[in-house]
Each structure stands twice: as C-alpha cells, then as structure tokens.
Write a protein that holds these residues in place. Structure first.
Motif, PDB file in Angstrom:
ATOM      1  N   SER A 208     105.018  72.547  -5.907  1.00  0.00           N
ATOM      2  CA  SER A 208     106.149  71.689  -5.545  1.00  0.00           C
ATOM      3  C   SER A 208     106.836  71.164  -6.797  1.00  0.00           C
ATOM      4  O   SER A 208     106.277  71.195  -7.903  1.00  0.00           O
ATOM      5  N   ALA A 209     108.053  70.647  -6.600  1.00  0.00           N
ATOM      6  CA  ALA A 209     108.766  70.023  -7.712  1.00  0.00           C
ATOM      7  C   ALA A 209     107.981  68.819  -8.238  1.00  0.00           C
ATOM      8  O   ALA A 209     107.928  68.579  -9.448  1.00  0.00           O
ATOM      9  N   GLU A 210     107.348  68.093  -7.335  1.00  0.00           N
ATOM     10  CA  GLU A 210     106.552  66.934  -7.742  1.00  0.00           C
ATOM     11  C   GLU A 210     105.385  67.362  -8.635  1.00  0.00           C
ATOM     12  O   GLU A 210     105.122  66.730  -9.667  1.00  0.00           O
TER      13      GLU A 210
ATOM     14  N   LYS B  52     106.749  68.333 -12.076  1.00  0.00           N
ATOM     15  CA  LYS B  52     107.134  67.155 -12.853  1.00  0.00           C
ATOM     16  C   LYS B  52     105.911  66.485 -13.474  1.00  0.00           C
ATOM     17  O   LYS B  52     105.922  66.120 -14.659  1.00  0.00           O
TER      18      LYS B  52
ATOM     19  N   SER C 272     115.036  72.516  -5.292  1.00  0.00           N
ATOM     20  CA  SER C 272     114.007  71.546  -4.907  1.00  0.00           C
ATOM     21  C   SER C 272     113.779  70.537  -6.029  1.00  0.00           C
ATOM     22  O   SER C 272     113.498  69.359  -5.770  1.00  0.00           O
ATOM     23  N   TRP C 273     113.907  70.994  -7.280  1.00  0.00           N
ATOM     24  CA  TRP C 273     113.787  70.088  -8.430  1.00  0.00           C
ATOM     25  C   TRP C 273     114.949  69.095  -8.434  1.00  0.00           C
ATOM     26  O   TRP C 273     114.737  67.891  -8.586  1.00  0.00           O
ATOM     27  N   ARG C 274     116.144  69.596  -8.248  1.00  0.00           N
ATOM     28  CA  ARG C 274     117.332  68.735  -8.249  1.00  0.00           C
ATOM     29  C   ARG C 274     117.290  67.744  -7.086  1.00  0.00           C
ATOM     30  O   ARG C 274     117.589  66.554  -7.251  1.00  0.00           O
ATOM     31  N   GLU C 275     116.925  68.229  -5.910  1.00  0.00           N
ATOM     32  CA  GLU C 275     116.908  67.364  -4.727  1.00  0.00           C
ATOM     33  C   GLU C 275     115.814  66.315  -4.795  1.00  0.00           C
ATOM     34  O   GLU C 275     115.879  65.303  -4.091  1.00  0.00           O
ATOM     35  N   SER C 276     114.830  66.525  -5.650  1.00  0.00           N
ATOM     36  CA  SER C 276     113.792  65.514  -5.865  1.00  0.00           C
ATOM     37  C   SER C 276     114.256  64.428  -6.826  1.00  0.00           C
ATOM     38  O   SER C 276     113.522  63.459  -7.073  1.00  0.00           O
TER      39      SER C 276
ATOM     40  N   TYR D 287     115.019  64.863 -10.069  1.00  0.00           N
ATOM     41  CA  TYR D 287     114.570  65.083 -11.439  1.00  0.00           C
ATOM     42  C   TYR D 287     115.704  65.649 -12.283  1.00  0.00           C
ATOM     43  O   TYR D 287     116.563  66.382 -11.797  1.00  0.00           O
TER      44      TYR D 287
END
Length: 294
Positions: free
Chosen positions: A22-24, A27, A132-136, A138
C-alpha cells in the motif's frame, strides 16, 4: 528477554514486504536503505513528478523486438539495468507507474517477472500505482536522486520462462491460462498482430483485468485464492503456464499467481500468441471454452 524477542519480531515484521504494498506501507518504509523504488515510465513522465527517492526505468530497458514479437532483453542488458537502479540481492524492490491506461500497469508487472527471472525475488507492486500515493496525500517530487550502482550478477531462473517448443511439449499435460479478453481467446475478435484466431489448444481463459477494480487496485485476495483453487482447480505445488498476446497481459496473471497467491511453479510464455498464432503448425482451438483435466 521475552519482551526483547517480541519487540524484535515486531520490528522484523514491520519491514517484511508483501508482493502487493500500500501507499501507507511505502511511506513508512521509504527511508529503508535496502528499498529501491522504481517509477516505470518514459523519462519525461518521471521528470514531471515521481515518488521521492524513486529511480526511473522504462519498459524498453527490459524488452526488445525479435521477429514479429517482443522478448525479454539479454541477461547482460538486464544486468546493466538492475545495476543502474542500485538493485542487488539484498534489495527490496517496489515497482509502480503513473497509470493512465491498463498498459502502464502491465509494464510494471512485466518488470516484476523479469526481475524474478533474473534472480531478484523480493519485489512488489504498489497497489493502485502512483494515484494511490497521491490520493493518500503524500508528496511527489521532481528531483532526480542519484543511486550507487550495484555489482549484482544475474542468476537466471529458467523455470520461469517458456518458448514455443516447451509449450508444444506440454500441451494438455499442464494447465495453461490465456490472459487476453474472452473474445480474443474464443477467436470471435481478431488481433491485428496475430494471423490465426483462437487460443492454444487446451488453454483456459482468465482475462488479467478480472483481478483488479476500476482504480487498478487488486481485488480481494481471499476471493482470488478461492477462484483459482476451486474454479480453475490449480495446485500450488504443480506447474501452470501463462500467456497472452505478447507477454504483457500475462505478466499480471504471473504476478497474481506467483507473487500474491504463492503458486510455486508459474512459467511465462514470453512470445505468446504473436509467435504461436503466427505459426502454421501450432495447435489452436476457437469458439469454445476449455477446462484442463489432470
């Protein structure tokens, strides 16, 4: 002492990498010195914006035209690219793309397979790609970060690839899965680059995109597990061969089966239908769905 062991186990599990992340997770682990993040696109897209610390690699660094189809590049060329990206045997590699079309995602999973094929096994795909990174929430970067070249020496795993002779030898002896849309598999809709319609004799149909939702996120893993176990009757200890039009679509099925679900003997037919369907002596079937029977 018991408390120390528990803390150590927690620490180890926190850095363990699944084949879909996941993006989380990315990160949290971005500062890991053994992590290599690879932005799969042409250089112009990479320079526009990318996940911080990511290196750039395009699909052309991994595939080359040969006759009427594309194949993975030579081991020397792949080794050069792996070294340039700073990847070695200790690396954890996360691949992602700015997904504007399905092809962008498939380029990532092809590189996933190519890395496995050349001995790099600790590889993952970022679920949902760069979106998914952008929408999180980050941040993205336009800074190009240098990375020290590795001295990795490729170790070819020949069990992960098939050529036409191998496929011919294994017809109706092991399950084969066609990753193209069902209309292509059935031969109802022709493919411009393939002379003959239909599918490899004995192959089953499973379009690669059945495994993702509209946001390019992987569907429920338990359902995928049940589908291939109960529906396709696949055995995780037995060999399965996957193919498509020209190697890209089937790389996603390879990723799901070998990476996510843990099937131990998944072999990819790289030239796929661009070779098989343009050859006059290869057995093909059309207008019917087939089921493999052991």
């Amino acid at each position: 002492m018991k408390k120390l062991v528990v803390l150590l186990l927690i620490s180890i599990s926190a850095f363990a990498m699944e084949p879909i992340v996941s993006a989380e997770w990315l990160k949290k682990n971005l500062a890991d010195k053994n992590l290599r993040v690879v932005h799969v696109s042409e250089p112009d897209d990479y320079l526009l914006e990318h996940i911080p610390n990511a290196q750039n690699s395009s699909i052309g660094k991994w595939r080359v035209a040969q006759e009427n189809y594309l194949l993975v590049r030579s081991s020397q060329e792949i080794q050069d690219e792996i070294r340039k990206l700073g990847i070695d045997k200790e690396s954890k590699v996360v691949l992602y793309a700015p997904i504007s079309s399905p092809m962008d995602l498939l380029k990532s999973t092809y590189i996933f397979w190519a890395l496995n094929y050349h001995g790099i096994k600790d590889v993952a795909i970022l679920n949902g790609g760069m979106s998914s990174w952008r929408e999180s929430g980050y941040e993205l970067s336009d800074q190009v970060n240098s990375v020290e070249k590795s001295d990795y020496i490729v170790k070819i795993d020949s069990r992960l690839v098939a050529d036409k002779a191998y496929v011919m030898q294994k017809l109706n002896k092991l399950p084969m899965i066609d990753a193209r849309p069902a209309d292509k598999y059935l031969g109802i809709t022709p493919t411009d680059t393939v002379e003959r319609d239909g599918h490899i004799s004995g192959a089953m149909s499973y379009s690669w995109n059945y495994s993702i939702d509209n946001n390019y996120m992987l569907k429920d893993i338990k359902k995928l597990e049940a589908l291939f176990r109960d529906g396709y009757k696949l055995d995780k200890e037995s060999e399965v061969l996957v193919y498509c039009t020209g190697g890209l679509e089937t790389s996603f099925n390879y990723f799901v089966l070998s990476g996510v679900l843990g099937y131990k003997h998944v072999r990819l037919y790289d030239a796929s239908m661009k070779e098989w369907g343009n050859s006059k002596e290869t057995p093909m079937v059309k207008y019917t769905y087939e089921v493999f029977a052991r």
